[in-house]
Design an enzyme around this catalytic site. Structure first.
Site, PDB file in Angstrom:
ATOM      1  N   CYS A  40      36.349 -87.314 102.240  1.00  0.00           N
ATOM      2  CA  CYS A  40      36.713 -85.931 101.907  1.00  0.00           C
ATOM      3  C   CYS A  40      36.338 -84.925 102.979  1.00  0.00           C
ATOM      4  CB  CYS A  40      36.114 -85.524 100.570  1.00  0.00           C
ATOM      5  SG  CYS A  40      34.298 -85.379 100.554  1.00  0.00           S
ATOM      6  N   HIS A  78      31.188 -83.130  97.450  1.00  0.00           N
ATOM      7  CA  HIS A  78      32.613 -83.298  97.742  1.00  0.00           C
ATOM      8  C   HIS A  78      33.154 -81.982  98.264  1.00  0.00           C
ATOM      9  CE1 HIS A  78      36.736 -84.696  97.400  1.00  0.00           C
ATOM     10  NE2 HIS A  78      37.036 -83.647  96.656  1.00  0.00           N
ATOM     11  N   ASP A  93      43.436 -80.880  97.689  1.00  0.00           N
ATOM     12  CA  ASP A  93      42.406 -81.898  97.898  1.00  0.00           C
ATOM     13  C   ASP A  93      43.084 -83.211  98.288  1.00  0.00           C
ATOM     14  OD1 ASP A  93      40.198 -83.561  97.837  1.00  0.00           O
ATOM     15  OD2 ASP A  93      39.393 -82.718  95.985  1.00  0.00           O
TER      16      ASP A  93
END
Length: 222
Positions: A40, A78, A93
């Protein structure tokens, strides 16, 4: 969706003993020039820089991921992105598993069917919740607020993710891409194909693993 089908979510550098760095020039070298992927911080980190270069307003958001029993991970666990101004903001995302095939409008109780699951956003005070329903009711996946951060703010947690024994990224190697109707993944030594809700798993030898990494993801083993 195009990004998810072309840039793998992967943590292979950890197993290969290579540090995961968050400097933009390093991310560009790895993801664009070397045609690798990342997790991420890397994927959303480089995407944020691209969107800003194209003139978009971008906030880098710290999110706390929900565990199986509902407990939340630490801040900065995250990285997600909020793109656009107040009236048209969308949650973006490209580094959270098989979620976010398209951006989600930042609207309280916004709900959408996404393949075999329902996804939802809910606002609770200053916090926002991202939830999924895979047939057992809506469950929180992560929690975030709208406070903007710099990419380097995620540095300490990035180091923890790639070194701590309890981190799931140090416990298993993953390489995964979305497909038009599902997903294809290498998890440890298993090849997992998910298509239209059906899943198959195949145990691979070391040679088969290297061949799959090259043929399915365009990547060399090391």
């Amino acid at each position: 969706m195009a990004h998810l089908q072309r840039v793998p979510f992967e943590n292979l550098d950890i197993g290969w003993g290579r540090p995961i760095r968050l400097e933009l020039d390093h991310l560009y070298q790895k993801i664009v020039l070397e045609r690798r992927g990342g997790y991420c911080y890397e994927l959303n980190g480089l995407l944020a820089a691209l969107l800003e270069a194209l003139g978009h307003e971008v906030r880098r958001l710290s999110t706390r991921v929900a565990g199986k029993t509902g407990e939340l991970s630490p801040a900065f666990d995250h990285l997600a992105l909020l793109v656009g101004g107040t009236q048209e903001a969308q949650l973006v995302d490209v580094g959270f598993g098989d979620a976010f095939l398209e951006p989600l409008p930042l609207i309280d109780e916004f709900t959408r069917l996404e393949r075999q699951k329902t996804v939802c956003l809910e606002q609770r005070g200053e916090d926002w919740l991202y939830l999924e329903d895979r047939g057992e009711g809506l469950r929180v996946q992560y929690v975030f607020n709208l406070v903007p951060h710099n990419l380097q703010d995620f540095g300490p947690r990035n180091l923890c993710q790639q070194t701590a024994p309890e981190s799931h990224f140090t416990q298993n190697q993953i390489c995964s891409l979305a497909t038009p109707s599902g997903r294809i993944s290498l998890s440890g030594s298993r090849l997992i194909r998910s298509e239209s809700g059906f899943k198959t798993e195949t145990e691979l030898s070391a040679d088969e693993y290297e061949a799959a990494l090259q043929e399915l993801f365009g990547m060399a083993a090391r």
